[in-house]
Design an enzyme around this catalytic site. Sequence first.
Site, mmCIF file in Angstrom:
data_model
loop_
_atom_site.group_PDB
_atom_site.id
_atom_site.type_symbol
_atom_site.label_atom_id
_atom_site.label_comp_id
_atom_site.label_asym_id
_atom_site.label_seq_id
_atom_site.Cartn_x
_atom_site.Cartn_y
_atom_site.Cartn_z
ATOM 1 N N ARG A 181 0.835 -1.199 0.000
ATOM 2 C CA ARG A 181 0.000 0.000 0.000
ATOM 3 C C ARG A 181 0.877 1.259 0.000
ATOM 4 N NH1 ARG A 181 -3.602 -1.551 5.158
ATOM 5 N NH2 ARG A 181 -1.618 -2.576 5.690
ATOM 6 N N TYR A 207 -1.206 4.537 10.621
ATOM 7 C CA TYR A 207 -1.560 3.551 11.631
ATOM 8 C C TYR A 207 -0.366 3.371 12.557
ATOM 9 C CZ TYR A 207 -5.694 2.057 8.985
ATOM 10 O OH TYR A 207 -6.900 2.016 8.340
ATOM 11 N N LYS A 246 1.460 1.943 7.288
ATOM 12 C CA LYS A 246 1.778 1.117 8.452
ATOM 13 C C LYS A 246 2.682 1.847 9.434
ATOM 14 C CE LYS A 246 0.689 -2.339 9.450
ATOM 15 N NZ LYS A 246 -0.483 -2.621 10.322
ATOM 16 N N GLU A 262 -5.996 4.791 13.671
ATOM 17 C CA GLU A 262 -6.956 3.867 14.300
ATOM 18 C C GLU A 262 -7.680 4.434 15.515
ATOM 19 O OE1 GLU A 262 -3.034 2.900 16.330
ATOM 20 O OE2 GLU A 262 -3.686 3.401 14.292
ATOM 21 N N HIS A 295 -0.909 1.577 16.165
ATOM 22 C CA HIS A 295 -1.156 0.372 16.984
ATOM 23 C C HIS A 295 -0.153 0.283 18.133
ATOM 24 C CE1 HIS A 295 -4.053 -0.959 13.996
ATOM 25 N NE2 HIS A 295 -3.131 -0.863 13.051
ATOM 26 N N ASP A 341 -2.853 -6.877 14.931
ATOM 27 C CA ASP A 341 -2.262 -5.535 14.967
ATOM 28 C C ASP A 341 -2.254 -4.962 16.379
ATOM 29 O OD1 ASP A 341 -1.326 -4.899 12.458
ATOM 30 O OD2 ASP A 341 -3.254 -4.218 11.724
#
Length: 369
Positions: A15, A94, A75, A118, A96, A269
């Site tokens: 991505r 993101y 990511k 998120e 996490h 994740d």
Amino acid sequence: MIIGVPKEIKNNENRVGMTPAGVEGLVSRGHKVFVENNAGVGSGISNEEYINAGAEILETAADVWGKVEMVVKVKEPIAPEYQYFRPGLILFTYLHLAAEEALTKALIENEVVSIAYETVEENGTLPLLTPMSEVAGRLATQMGANWLTKYNGGSGVLMGGVPGVEPAKVVVVGGGIVGVNATKMAHGLGAEVTILDVNPHQMRYLDDLFHGNVKTVMSNKYNLARLIKDADFVVGAVLIPGAKAPSLITDEMIKTMKPGSVIVDVAIDQGGCVEGITPTTHENPVNIRHDVVLYSVANMPGSVSRTSTFALTNCTLPYAIKLADLGYKKACELDPGLAKGMNVYKGKVCYKAVAEAFDMEYAPLEELL
């Protein structure tokens, strides 16, 4: 503002954090966008398309990270990228963090302005998590069907069965976005699906959504153990926003499953909802435990990168524009939902669930701003 889009370097992560449409949207508002060479290739986007939209292509990641005020990624950064962190850099991606202690500490030490997709909220929903949850939920069922095949070490059960032969028994743990999408796919393939959740209102919604053709069961340890024992395929779809996922599927439960059964833990994740599970990669996606196949790839949507990139950036771009136009302080003051995306600021953890995950001091963002 100067915005940078680096190439993702996590294992088989194809991505990219921005499309040419996003570049055009930012450039037309007076901002400058730098894109790392070939950052979009994995999603079918060429350097030329970015250039035509107004971006400048830079050759290396160091160039991109070093010359920009805000980095837009997909990511969470991995260890080789920590060297690019610096005070005041805005990181929008993101994160996490509740499952990433080393990253959390690196962001704190370098005083990075860390805004996590998120945990951004809008009217009680998670708008930047939703598109990838939809992708991951649908992929979970595809992966389950694939790993159930005998040549992959599965039990040899066809998801939908055939006339005269029972379909697979599928158990979905969690009735949120991931769970709903996994259920849609499994039910569409003809499987016998049971979905568990702790919210009676959500179960009523699910019962209406699937016209009573999917079983809804209250999630508790007793019901989980009973249903997992007979399941051919289990989806872990549990989410506590920003926090580490609870280990609901215990090792004892896995021991009771039939050989060749499959578990896909989409919560990986956030640490995973299967006891003792660890992240895997697209290169080596599964582990076998007690003759059960455990799939725990931490970036599942990266395998369908073009769909995922466009689905994600459709939702992230308006926030990126807001951050670029207003600056992060004003943007967070005007948009309380965006402010909830701030996880680390001024070397402090300002998202409570992350602080609790590592027993760190929690500093409310409004006090820091």
